[in-house]
Design a protein around this motif. Structure first.
Motif, PDB file in Angstrom:
ATOM      1  N   GLU A 231      25.515  93.460  50.015  1.00  0.00           N
ATOM      2  CA  GLU A 231      26.188  92.157  50.065  1.00  0.00           C
ATOM      3  C   GLU A 231      25.300  91.057  50.677  1.00  0.00           C
ATOM      4  O   GLU A 231      25.230  89.945  50.177  1.00  0.00           O
ATOM      5  N   GLY A 232      24.581  91.408  51.754  1.00  0.00           N
ATOM      6  CA  GLY A 232      23.717  90.416  52.388  1.00  0.00           C
ATOM      7  C   GLY A 232      22.664  89.911  51.423  1.00  0.00           C
ATOM      8  O   GLY A 232      22.391  88.712  51.352  1.00  0.00           O
ATOM      9  N   LYS A 233      22.090  90.837  50.665  1.00  0.00           N
ATOM     10  CA  LYS A 233      21.025  90.456  49.744  1.00  0.00           C
ATOM     11  C   LYS A 233      21.555  89.672  48.558  1.00  0.00           C
ATOM     12  O   LYS A 233      20.831  88.866  47.974  1.00  0.00           O
ATOM     13  N   VAL A 234      22.813  89.927  48.166  1.00  0.00           N
ATOM     14  CA  VAL A 234      23.404  89.137  47.081  1.00  0.00           C
ATOM     15  C   VAL A 234      23.312  87.654  47.444  1.00  0.00           C
ATOM     16  O   VAL A 234      22.983  86.813  46.627  1.00  0.00           O
ATOM     17  N   TYR A 235      23.596  87.384  48.730  1.00  0.00           N
ATOM     18  CA  TYR A 235      23.553  85.983  49.150  1.00  0.00           C
ATOM     19  C   TYR A 235      22.136  85.479  49.301  1.00  0.00           C
ATOM     20  O   TYR A 235      21.770  84.447  48.738  1.00  0.00           O
ATOM     21  N   THR A 236      21.311  86.221  50.102  1.00  0.00           N
ATOM     22  CA  THR A 236      19.985  85.676  50.396  1.00  0.00           C
ATOM     23  C   THR A 236      19.096  85.627  49.151  1.00  0.00           C
ATOM     24  O   THR A 236      18.372  84.662  48.946  1.00  0.00           O
ATOM     25  N   ARG A 237      19.157  86.680  48.325  1.00  0.00           N
ATOM     26  CA  ARG A 237      18.228  86.751  47.201  1.00  0.00           C
ATOM     27  C   ARG A 237      18.739  86.037  45.956  1.00  0.00           C
ATOM     28  O   ARG A 237      17.987  85.480  45.184  1.00  0.00           O
ATOM     29  N   HIS A 238      20.071  86.135  45.734  1.00  0.00           N
ATOM     30  CA  HIS A 238      20.583  85.657  44.449  1.00  0.00           C
ATOM     31  C   HIS A 238      21.258  84.291  44.539  1.00  0.00           C
ATOM     32  O   HIS A 238      20.853  83.345  43.881  1.00  0.00           O
ATOM     33  N   ILE A 239      22.296  84.206  45.376  1.00  0.00           N
ATOM     34  CA  ILE A 239      23.078  82.961  45.395  1.00  0.00           C
ATOM     35  C   ILE A 239      22.286  81.819  46.029  1.00  0.00           C
ATOM     36  O   ILE A 239      22.188  80.724  45.471  1.00  0.00           O
ATOM     37  N   LEU A 240      21.673  82.081  47.195  1.00  0.00           N
ATOM     38  CA  LEU A 240      21.015  80.991  47.909  1.00  0.00           C
ATOM     39  C   LEU A 240      19.864  80.391  47.108  1.00  0.00           C
ATOM     40  O   LEU A 240      19.595  79.195  47.200  1.00  0.00           O
ATOM     41  N   ARG A 241      19.202  81.208  46.327  1.00  0.00           N
ATOM     42  CA  ARG A 241      18.109  80.679  45.511  1.00  0.00           C
ATOM     43  C   ARG A 241      18.608  79.557  44.626  1.00  0.00           C
ATOM     44  O   ARG A 241      17.936  78.558  44.424  1.00  0.00           O
ATOM     45  N   ASN A 242      19.804  79.766  44.072  1.00  0.00           N
ATOM     46  CA  ASN A 242      20.350  78.747  43.183  1.00  0.00           C
ATOM     47  C   ASN A 242      20.939  77.568  43.934  1.00  0.00           C
ATOM     48  O   ASN A 242      20.848  76.433  43.496  1.00  0.00           O
ATOM     49  N   SER A 243      21.554  77.858  45.082  1.00  0.00           N
ATOM     50  CA  SER A 243      22.273  76.798  45.783  1.00  0.00           C
ATOM     51  C   SER A 243      21.362  75.932  46.635  1.00  0.00           C
ATOM     52  O   SER A 243      21.608  74.751  46.808  1.00  0.00           O
ATOM     53  N   LEU A 244      20.313  76.526  47.187  1.00  0.00           N
ATOM     54  CA  LEU A 244      19.510  75.774  48.162  1.00  0.00           C
ATOM     55  C   LEU A 244      18.528  74.802  47.521  1.00  0.00           C
ATOM     56  O   LEU A 244      18.247  73.750  48.078  1.00  0.00           O
ATOM     57  N   LEU A 245      18.014  75.158  46.332  1.00  0.00           N
ATOM     58  CA  LEU A 245      16.954  74.329  45.775  1.00  0.00           C
ATOM     59  C   LEU A 245      17.347  72.861  45.579  1.00  0.00           C
ATOM     60  O   LEU A 245      16.577  71.980  45.954  1.00  0.00           O
ATOM     61  N   PRO A 246      18.530  72.571  45.012  1.00  0.00           N
ATOM     62  CA  PRO A 246      18.872  71.157  44.863  1.00  0.00           C
ATOM     63  C   PRO A 246      18.909  70.410  46.187  1.00  0.00           C
ATOM     64  O   PRO A 246      18.609  69.217  46.249  1.00  0.00           O
ATOM     65  N   ILE A 247      19.255  71.124  47.276  1.00  0.00           N
ATOM     66  CA  ILE A 247      19.298  70.478  48.591  1.00  0.00           C
ATOM     67  C   ILE A 247      17.931  69.889  48.930  1.00  0.00           C
ATOM     68  O   ILE A 247      17.821  68.762  49.407  1.00  0.00           O
ATOM     69  N   ALA A 248      16.883  70.671  48.671  1.00  0.00           N
ATOM     70  CA  ALA A 248      15.529  70.188  48.951  1.00  0.00           C
ATOM     71  C   ALA A 248      15.275  68.900  48.187  1.00  0.00           C
ATOM     72  O   ALA A 248      14.592  67.993  48.657  1.00  0.00           O
ATOM     73  N   ALA A 249      15.876  68.820  47.001  1.00  0.00           N
ATOM     74  CA  ALA A 249      15.609  67.665  46.165  1.00  0.00           C
ATOM     75  C   ALA A 249      16.366  66.423  46.620  1.00  0.00           C
ATOM     76  O   ALA A 249      15.982  65.303  46.291  1.00  0.00           O
ATOM     77  N   PHE A 250      17.440  66.609  47.379  1.00  0.00           N
ATOM     78  CA  PHE A 250      18.209  65.436  47.802  1.00  0.00           C
ATOM     79  C   PHE A 250      17.519  64.678  48.926  1.00  0.00           C
ATOM     80  O   PHE A 250      17.957  63.599  49.308  1.00  0.00           O
ATOM     81  N   LEU A 251      16.442  65.244  49.455  1.00  0.00           N
ATOM     82  CA  LEU A 251      15.750  64.628  50.583  1.00  0.00           C
ATOM     83  C   LEU A 251      15.431  63.160  50.314  1.00  0.00           C
ATOM     84  O   LEU A 251      15.608  62.300  51.163  1.00  0.00           O
ATOM     85  N   GLY A 252      14.972  62.861  49.106  1.00  0.00           N
ATOM     86  CA  GLY A 252      14.622  61.485  48.767  1.00  0.00           C
ATOM     87  C   GLY A 252      15.795  60.537  48.880  1.00  0.00           C
ATOM     88  O   GLY A 252      15.667  59.414  49.369  1.00  0.00           O
ATOM     89  N   TYR A 253      16.971  61.033  48.445  1.00  0.00           N
ATOM     90  CA  TYR A 253      18.154  60.171  48.510  1.00  0.00           C
ATOM     91  C   TYR A 253      18.587  59.923  49.943  1.00  0.00           C
ATOM     92  O   TYR A 253      19.237  58.924  50.250  1.00  0.00           O
ATOM     93  N   GLU A 254      18.238  60.863  50.832  1.00  0.00           N
ATOM     94  CA  GLU A 254      18.611  60.703  52.233  1.00  0.00           C
ATOM     95  C   GLU A 254      17.971  59.455  52.834  1.00  0.00           C
ATOM     96  O   GLU A 254      18.485  58.883  53.779  1.00  0.00           O
ATOM     97  N   ILE A 255      16.830  59.046  52.263  1.00  0.00           N
ATOM     98  CA  ILE A 255      16.094  57.919  52.839  1.00  0.00           C
ATOM     99  C   ILE A 255      16.964  56.671  52.924  1.00  0.00           C
ATOM    100  O   ILE A 255      16.954  55.967  53.928  1.00  0.00           O
ATOM    101  N   THR A 256      17.760  56.396  51.867  1.00  0.00           N
ATOM    102  CA  THR A 256      18.641  55.226  51.894  1.00  0.00           C
ATOM    103  C   THR A 256      19.537  55.255  53.120  1.00  0.00           C
ATOM    104  O   THR A 256      19.651  54.277  53.851  1.00  0.00           O
ATOM    105  N   GLY A 257      20.160  56.418  53.334  1.00  0.00           N
ATOM    106  CA  GLY A 257      21.064  56.545  54.468  1.00  0.00           C
ATOM    107  C   GLY A 257      20.333  56.390  55.787  1.00  0.00           C
ATOM    108  O   GLY A 257      20.823  55.744  56.705  1.00  0.00           O
ATOM    109  N   LEU A 258      19.137  56.955  55.862  1.00  0.00           N
ATOM    110  CA  LEU A 258      18.390  56.898  57.122  1.00  0.00           C
ATOM    111  C   LEU A 258      17.971  55.469  57.435  1.00  0.00           C
ATOM    112  O   LEU A 258      17.971  55.054  58.588  1.00  0.00           O
ATOM    113  N   ILE A 259      17.629  54.685  56.392  1.00  0.00           N
ATOM    114  CA  ILE A 259      17.197  53.309  56.633  1.00  0.00           C
ATOM    115  C   ILE A 259      18.352  52.466  57.160  1.00  0.00           C
ATOM    116  O   ILE A 259      18.219  51.772  58.176  1.00  0.00           O
TER     117      ILE A 259
END
Lengths: 322, 303
Positions: A231-259
């Protein structure tokens, strides 16, 4: 891939030109110009002399010529002179930008350090007490206005408890480079960063929680489970790979909020960064600085969204088709 | 077998029971959620006292400076103390709440109208029109809007409450337009729109009288949630000194006192109640908004 990046970058150019045009129009609408700022207060300069200087500086030329000159210089990093500080705008900005970048960078880091684990816990163990607490916290983070939260933090931790300094970016008498200096800077940064980060987690937690809940019931997760993946690996290896990547991409949009956040945070903690400089300059009618700051922030946001789109396209090839 | 008599009235009543109106669903949803019900009651009390109490309070007495009564801590005469001019903070709190709420609602309505029109036009026509309008919207969304609002506020000639509302509205409709456009794009493919087009109904009529009613729940949900946001932006701008002109107190005006280190610590009664009041209002509006959101989406309903 390369084609997408190239096309997306080309789209940025008209955006930058449009932005600079709007800002130039605004700067023309601002009261006073280079001459009034420098000479109007001087009684020894007559009206005719002022007119002559205006003519010489090209302030009577048609607007498109003036715009061309302004943008040509701005591209080379020359935004003119500040009348209040009596120094080039560029060097004024250079002196402040480090503080704001430091503040925004740490805020972003703390946001992700908090939001990613909380989002994962809430998404994996839905409807447990932990999930309910995280959702409640997230609700508060969403509803609370930044400036009120920052003020309450300042009031509680600096004024009532006295744990942190009440403002500024550091003690100038401490020798830079020493251990004391770093501790002092960190102490001054802690509250501003926390104020921005604790209620900045909203979007990331919400996204991650919803996405994990969506992914959980997908076929690939069922397959992984049925072939006996723990069960642990289902999350770390399978689900998180799909869910986390877009988060990295939102970093650019965060700039508006930070400014926009930095304007409130720096004003409340009297932290000497670009946001505070913006408010000071606009109160003192130092419009060359204001123009430069709006232009730099706008360009930062445009480049940030460009980066986001490029990262997203690397992460998720479906976006490239468009 | 007898020919069944169709009782039209009964059918309609049955239909109404099966498909309750949005207002009824919202009500049911709020009654079912204790937090939302509590928020609604608390918010109603705040709104009523903000709009009714100024009728009973002597407004001129509230603006009159009284130097014998400066910086008085909370007492029976002045429930939350007095400010630097000896003015009663509680009265200012009420008037400030009224002004902030009125402006928040005005901005939400104006921005809603702009966003709705833009979104409907873009979504209804689709194709090249949509493409161009979306590129423009994308550009507007990346502008650092807080900075632009502050610049506009300082350079606009004869600045007053109405220009402030307009400036705020200009930068408040982007998200709404995008939301409505994406729904309108789906809606335009449906049969009733095609039927209307075939009958020769003017586009304007289709958009606002046929498409819009089907998007109304979306608009109501979005407006409730952005109302809180707009009040936050207005008080924030007034706090920074670029919001309501002097003479029109807002909750932000009271909080702006906190920019002085002495006041923030020793005269907390001037700014803290206003800050907490905004916080409570935001939480209330958002709770009600969440209930409205659930009511508009059958899958999320609790009741």
């Amino acid at each position: 891939m390369l084609k997408f990046i190239l096309r997306r970058s080309l789209l940025m150019i008209p955006q930058l030109i449009l932005l600079s045009l709007i800002i130039f129009m605004l700067s023309k609408a601002m009261p006073g110009d280079a001459v009034t700022g420098a000479f109007m207060s001087n009684p020894n300069v007559s009206q005719e002399q002022v007119e002559k200087i205006r003519e010489k500086l090209g302030l009577n030329d048609p607007w498109y010529e003036q715009y061309g000159r302004w943008i040509g210089k701005a591209v080379q990093g020359d935004f003119g002179q500040s009348y209040v500080h009596k120094q080039p705008v560029t060097s004024l900005l250079a002196g402040r930008i480090e503080n704001t970048v430091l503040l925004s960078l740490f805020t972003a880091i703390v946001i992700y350090l908090l939001a990613i684990p909380l989002g994962i816990v809430a998404g994996r163990w839905t409807d447990t007490w932990a999930d309910k607490m995280i959702v409640t916290y997230n609700y508060f983070a969403f509803a609370t206005p930044l400036f009120i939260f920052a003020l309450l933090m300042l009031f509680l931790f600096s004024f009532i408890l006295g744990w942190f300094p009440i403002g500024g970016s550091g003690n100038i008498r401490i020798d830079p480079g020493s251990w004391e200096y770093i501790v002092d800077r960190a102490k001054h940064l802690f509250l501003p960063v926390m104020s921005g980060a604790l209620i900045g987690t909203y979007g990331t937690i919400q996204y991650l929680r919803n996405d994990i809940i969506d992914q959980k019931i997908k076929d690939y997760v069922k397959t992984a489970r049925s072939k006996g993946v723990p069960e642990g690996k289902v999350y770390t290896r399978h689900i998180l790979r799909n869910s986390l990547l877009p988060i990295a991409a939102f970093l650019g949009y965060e700039i508006t909020g930070l400014i926009s956040g930095s304007i409130f945070i720096e004003s409340i903690y009297s932290y000497p960064g670009l946001g505070q400089l913006f408010l000071q300059s606009i109160s003192q009618r130092d419009f060359t600085v204001v123009t430069a700051l709006v232009m730099v922030s706008g360009a930062a946001v445009i480049i940030g969204t460009l980066l986001s789109d490029i990262i997203l396209s690397i992460v998720d090839p479906r976006i490239r088709i468009e | 077998m007898t020919n069944p008599v169709i009782d039209e009235k009964k059918l309609i009543a049955q239909e109404k029971l099966n498909n309750p109106s949005l207002l009824r669903t919202i009500w049911r949803e709020i009654m079912h959620d204790k937090m939302a019900l509590g928020s609604l009651i608390l918010f109603t009390i705040i709104v009523l006292s903000a709009y009714i109490s100024p009728l009973f309070v002597d407004q001129t007495a509230l603006t009159r400076v009284n130097f014998l009564n400066v910086w008085k801590p909370p007492s029976l005469d002045n429930w939350v103390g007095t400010d630097d001019g000896g003015r009663d903070v509680f009265g200012q709190l009420m008037i400030g709440t009224r002004n902030s709420l009125t402006i928040g609602v005005a901005v939400t309505l104006i921005a809603g109208l702009i966003g709705l029109t833009y979104g409907l036009l873009s979504g209804y026509y689709g194709g090249a029109t949509d493409n161009v309008m979306m590129r423009i919207l994308e550009f507007l969304m990346v502008l650092p809007s807080l900075m632009f609002i502050i610049v506009f506020v300082t350079i606009v000639p004869n600045y007053n409450v109405f220009t402030f509302i307009l400036i705020m509205s200009i930068f408040a409709w982007f998200g709404k337009a995008r939301l409505i456009r994406s729904r309108a794009l789906q809606e335009r493919e449906l049969d009733y729109i095609n039927a209307s087009k075939t009958l020769g109904t003017p586009s304007f009529k289709i958009m606002f009288f046929e498409m819009f009613p089907n998007l109304s729940s979306l608009v109501i949900v979005n407006m409730t949630l952005t109302l809180a946001n707009n009040i936050g932006i207005e008080t924030g701008l007034t706090f920074l000194g670029f919001g309501l002109p002097a003479g029109t107190p807002s909750l932000g005006t009271l909080i702006a006192f906190a920019r002085n280190p002495d006041i923030i610590k020793n005269k907390w009664w001037v700014w803290l109640p206003a800050a907490l009041l905004i916080l409570v209002m935001m939480l209330c509006i958002n709770y009600i908004g969440q209930a409205v959101k659930r009511a508009s989406d059958a899958r999320q309903r609790l009741a």
